[in-house]
Scaffold this active site. Structure first.
Site, PDB file in Angstrom:
ATOM      1  N   GLU A   1      50.762 -48.795 -87.240  1.00  0.00           N
ATOM      2  CA  GLU A   1      50.927 -47.388 -87.560  1.00  0.00           C
ATOM      3  C   GLU A   1      52.010 -46.873 -86.617  1.00  0.00           C
ATOM      4  O   GLU A   1      51.911 -47.058 -85.404  1.00  0.00           O
ATOM      5  CB  GLU A   1      49.616 -46.614 -87.322  1.00  0.00           C
ATOM      6  CG  GLU A   1      49.765 -45.182 -87.761  1.00  0.00           C
ATOM      7  CD  GLU A   1      48.525 -44.319 -87.536  1.00  0.00           C
ATOM      8  OE1 GLU A   1      47.479 -44.856 -87.145  1.00  0.00           O
ATOM      9  OE2 GLU A   1      48.643 -43.107 -87.757  1.00  0.00           O
TER      10      GLU A   1
ATOM     11  N   LYS B   1      47.008 -47.354 -77.437  1.00  0.00           N
ATOM     12  CA  LYS B   1      48.103 -46.383 -77.498  1.00  0.00           C
ATOM     13  C   LYS B   1      47.670 -45.043 -76.926  1.00  0.00           C
ATOM     14  O   LYS B   1      48.448 -44.365 -76.264  1.00  0.00           O
ATOM     15  CB  LYS B   1      48.539 -46.203 -78.953  1.00  0.00           C
ATOM     16  CG  LYS B   1      49.561 -47.232 -79.389  1.00  0.00           C
ATOM     17  CD  LYS B   1      50.014 -46.974 -80.816  1.00  0.00           C
ATOM     18  CE  LYS B   1      49.310 -47.903 -81.763  1.00  0.00           C
ATOM     19  NZ  LYS B   1      49.609 -47.695 -83.160  1.00  0.00           N
TER      20      LYS B   1
ATOM     21  N   ARG C   1      40.376 -58.461 -80.319  1.00  0.00           N
ATOM     22  CA  ARG C   1      41.555 -57.846 -79.703  1.00  0.00           C
ATOM     23  C   ARG C   1      41.840 -58.488 -78.368  1.00  0.00           C
ATOM     24  O   ARG C   1      40.958 -59.025 -77.719  1.00  0.00           O
ATOM     25  CB  ARG C   1      41.299 -56.359 -79.441  1.00  0.00           C
ATOM     26  CG  ARG C   1      41.280 -55.497 -80.664  1.00  0.00           C
ATOM     27  CD  ARG C   1      40.837 -54.096 -80.276  1.00  0.00           C
ATOM     28  NE  ARG C   1      41.941 -53.286 -79.806  1.00  0.00           N
ATOM     29  CZ  ARG C   1      42.703 -52.542 -80.612  1.00  0.00           C
ATOM     30  NH1 ARG C   1      42.485 -52.529 -81.900  1.00  0.00           N
ATOM     31  NH2 ARG C   1      43.681 -51.811 -80.128  1.00  0.00           N
TER      32      ARG C   1
HETATM   33  P1  ATP Z   1      45.808 -48.951 -80.416  1.00  0.00           P
HETATM   34  O1  ATP Z   1      44.319 -48.967 -80.319  1.00  0.00           O
HETATM   35  O2  ATP Z   1      46.497 -49.442 -79.214  1.00  0.00           O
HETATM   36  O3  ATP Z   1      46.335 -47.636 -80.906  1.00  0.00           O
HETATM   37  P2  ATP Z   1      45.938 -49.880 -83.040  1.00  0.00           P
HETATM   38  O4  ATP Z   1      45.072 -51.001 -83.483  1.00  0.00           O
HETATM   39  O5  ATP Z   1      45.508 -48.524 -83.423  1.00  0.00           O
HETATM   40  O6  ATP Z   1      46.162 -50.014 -81.495  1.00  0.00           O
HETATM   41  P3  ATP Z   1      47.983 -50.343 -84.947  1.00  0.00           P
HETATM   42  O7  ATP Z   1      49.360 -49.835 -84.991  1.00  0.00           O
HETATM   43  O8  ATP Z   1      47.033 -49.882 -85.976  1.00  0.00           O
HETATM   44  O9  ATP Z   1      47.411 -50.041 -83.494  1.00  0.00           O
HETATM   45  O10 ATP Z   1      47.976 -51.926 -84.847  1.00  0.00           O
HETATM   46  C1  ATP Z   1      48.717 -52.796 -85.663  1.00  0.00           C
HETATM   47  C2  ATP Z   1      48.026 -54.139 -85.650  1.00  0.00           C
HETATM   48  O11 ATP Z   1      47.943 -54.640 -84.314  1.00  0.00           O
HETATM   49  C3  ATP Z   1      46.613 -54.036 -86.161  1.00  0.00           C
HETATM   50  O12 ATP Z   1      46.416 -55.081 -87.100  1.00  0.00           O
HETATM   51  C4  ATP Z   1      45.765 -54.216 -84.953  1.00  0.00           C
HETATM   52  O13 ATP Z   1      44.566 -54.861 -85.286  1.00  0.00           O
HETATM   53  C5  ATP Z   1      46.636 -55.061 -84.033  1.00  0.00           C
HETATM   54  N1  ATP Z   1      46.307 -54.832 -82.636  1.00  0.00           N
HETATM   55  C6  ATP Z   1      46.372 -53.672 -81.957  1.00  0.00           C
HETATM   56  N2  ATP Z   1      45.950 -53.818 -80.697  1.00  0.00           N
HETATM   57  C7  ATP Z   1      45.619 -55.120 -80.544  1.00  0.00           C
HETATM   58  C8  ATP Z   1      45.108 -55.909 -79.465  1.00  0.00           C
HETATM   59  N3  ATP Z   1      44.860 -55.380 -78.282  1.00  0.00           N
HETATM   60  N4  ATP Z   1      44.901 -57.226 -79.692  1.00  0.00           N
HETATM   61  C9  ATP Z   1      45.158 -57.757 -80.889  1.00  0.00           C
HETATM   62  N5  ATP Z   1      45.625 -57.080 -81.940  1.00  0.00           N
HETATM   63  C10 ATP Z   1      45.852 -55.781 -81.788  1.00  0.00           C
HETATM   64 MG    MG Z   2      45.202 -47.694 -85.214  1.00  0.00          MG
END
Ligand code: ATP
Ligand code: MG
Length: 562
Positions: free
Chosen positions: A35, A270, A260
């Site tokens: 996102e 984030k 994760r």
């Molecule tokens: P954050 O919690 O940091 O905002 P998010 O999951 O909301 O991360 P996205 O932009 O939705 O961020 O993530 C894109 C992809 O990266 C998703 O498929 C998510 O599962 C993966 N992802 C995000 N953080 C991690 C992590 N710490 N380890 C593995 N995969 C991750």
């Molecule tokens: Mg997200």
């Protein structure tokens, strides 16, 4: 155990089996779906490596798709940064894709659901929707609007789209089961009114699809075969499947969840990273102390070290916290092979070599890498005045200190053996200069008479050394798990995570350093030019700024053993 299964991780095993069963005609299509509401961090690198590597391994394709259905939080700068970061990591995604490009089709799918009697316009307020939803232990209640006719729903949804209603007045909800033990299935909202301009579609829409609706359908439209996501989406999988089962889509991708990545001494979310930036605990999204990939790049992390790290830690279904030391050791292993060696003095102490002619400058040959001849040599200069490291001198050294002390002889790397003859101090007793002599017969560092000189120290020529500032970075947090032990993770910040040395002296060749080229400053660690200060002459005068990428050894591992 079957050797083949042991080799790869569980996702690889699933995909292998699917190919063996000719599922999806043996094709593999994955995607990385960020996102664009922030910058990528090392946790995202795990997902990027996993998705691109699975596609690469099985001759498939991996899309970079922006999940951009929430315009209030998303920005073009994030889109640009994410694109270049994925490239930087070494992955080729062709043309980036955007969920917003499917808004028309997503809208049509929503209409289809309404026509099937599987979605309705609900006019409860947000608070009421929450109230009606129930809890983990109590079932929810049906919305009074649940039984609106298809015709009425189509009419209201059309008017939502036309902008007739304000935010929160109506939502479109999937009609599933308000008593489901899985709260995600209790008539989730799939469309809401949002009077916000979108970075790509501008003001074309005032209704936007929710994540759960957008994600599975975008996957299906792109022909994704394996939709890999992190564990928190496990409870959303029944909804993912429900939507795809109810609608006629080109395919039905399989969602597979993995744990994760978490790393000690840092946070990977984030939202938390944003707080660090907004409250000025760090100096921006690309602060070299942050685990954002932009920050790591600026710090001198190499894409190959990050890929290697993601490879080593593997993929599992169980949450864990990986030692930051492992990430740094991947980086050291990479830099040890690739980083050119140079000399720099971080805390300079002037040395005058009294028997060296005043007007003479010698050119010496220095190796760019001790083992790799192909990395060549460079010329460094030597003259009567040089700088050495303050730490390489002790006025009353213990026996095992093989560096400089009164009357002691030491080897200057690539140059001569020198002996300390006199120590000059300021009125406060602080050592300000050493007077030494050199042995002209020891050029290159060896005494013809075979006398043993144990210590070798680094130095720079005072005449042509460049002045620089050097940032020494340490762990951003004091606690292995910053989210523990304190009410607020901010309280766990390490107050000493940045030390700036303002009057460093570096060998002349570093005047031509480019950001992201990491050098080993001999005996000190790995360093690179700070991209943010490249070429700037304002606050810092003409002085370049270097970042310490990583130390030569893991000081924290030693601390832990104590
Ligand atoms: P954050 O919690 O940091 O905002 P998010 O999951 O909301 O991360 P996205 O932009 O939705 O961020 O993530 C894109 C992809 O990266 C998703 O498929 C998510 O599962 C993966 N992802 C995000 N953080 C991690 C992590 N710490 N380890 C593995 N995969 C991750
Ligand atoms: Mg997200």
């Amino acid at each position: 155990m079957d050797a083949d299964i042991k080799k790869g991780h569980f996702i690889e095993s699933i995909i292998t089996e699917d190919i063996n069963n000719n599922k999806n005609q043996g094709k593999v299509v994955t995607r990385f779906p960020p996102e664009p509401n922030g910058y990528l961090h090392i946790g995202h690198a795990k997902s990027i490596c996993l998705n691109f590597n699975m596609a690469g391994k099985f001759n498939g394709r991996c899309n970079l798709r922006f999940d951009d259905s929430n315009p209030t939080k998303e920005k073009q700068v994030y889109i640009d940064s994410i694109k270049s970061t994925v490239n930087w990591l070494g992955f080729d995604y062709g043309t980036p894709l955007f969920a917003s490009d499917y808004f028309d089709r997503l809208h049509d799918f929503a209409v289809q659901l309404i026509k099937k009697g599987k979605a309705y316009v609900c006019s409860l307020t947000a608070d009421d929707i929450r109230e009606y939803r129930g809890t983990l232990t109590e079932p929810g209640k049906n919305s009074p609007y649940r039984d609106r006719s298809v015709q009425e729903n189509l009419d209201l949804f059309g008017r939502m789209k036309a902008g007739e209603f304000g935010e929160g007045e109506h939502t479109l909800r999937a009609k599933i089961d308000m008593t489901s033990p899985n709260i995600n299935l209790r008539d989730p909202i799939i469309y809401r009114v949002k009077k916000a301009s979108h970075p790509r579609t501008g003001d074309q829409w005032c209704i936007y699809p929710m994540y759960d609706f957008t994600h599975c359908l975008s996957d299906a439209l792109e022909g994704i075969t394996h939709s890999l996501c992190s564990l928190e989406f496990q409870d959303h999988r029944p909804l993912y499947d429900w939507i795809l089962d109810e609608l006629e889509t080109p395919c039905h991708p399989q969602q597979i969840e993995f744990a994760r990545m978490n790393i000690t001494f840092t946070v990977l979310s984030k939202r938390k990273l944003q707080r660090l930036v907004e409250e000025n605990h760090v100096q921006g999204w690309d602060d070299p102390r942050l685990p954002t990939l932009e920050g790591m790049k600026r710090r001198g992390y190499t894409p190959s070290a990050i890929r290697q790290f993601c490879d080593i830690i593997g993929v599992s279904k169980k949450d864990s916290r990986i030692d930051m030391g492992l990430l740094e050791s991947c980086l050291r292993d990479d830099l040890n092979e690739t980083a050119p060696r140079v000399m720099g003095v971080l805390k300079p102490l002037k040395v005058t070599i009294e028997n060296y002619p005043q007007d003479r400058t010698e050119e010496l040959v220095a190796k760019n890498h001790p083992q790799k001849q192909e990395m060549g040599t460079r010329t460094i200069t030597f003259s009567r005045e040089i700088y050495v490291e303050q730490d390489d001198f002790m006025e009353a050294p213990p026996k095992k200190f093989f560096r400089l002390g009164p009357g002691r002889e030491v080897r200057l790397r690539y140059a001569y053996l020198v002996t300390c003859k006199q120590v000059i101090k300021d009125p406060d007793g602080k050592v300000t200069e050493l007077i030494c002599t050199y042995d002209p017969a020891t050029k290159g560092g060896n005494a013809p008479d075979g006398r043993k000189v144990k210590g070798t120290i680094h130095w720079v020529n005072a005449a042509d050394a460049i002045d620089a500032r050097v940032n020494l970075y340490d762990r951003l947090f004091k606690d292995e798990n910053p989210e523990q032990n304190k009410q607020d993770f901010i309280e766990n910040l390490n107050p000493d995570s940045l030390e700036t040395l303002a009057s460093c002296k570096l060998e002349k060749s570093l005047g031509e350093a480019a950001p992201e080229t990491v050098y080993q400053f001999e005996r000190l660690g790995y360093f690179c030019l700070d991209s943010a200060h490249q070429g700037s002459t304002d606050i810092l005068g003409d002085h370049p700024v270097f970042n310490r990428t990583v130390t030569l050894r893991d000081a924290w591992a030693k601390l832990k053993k104590k």
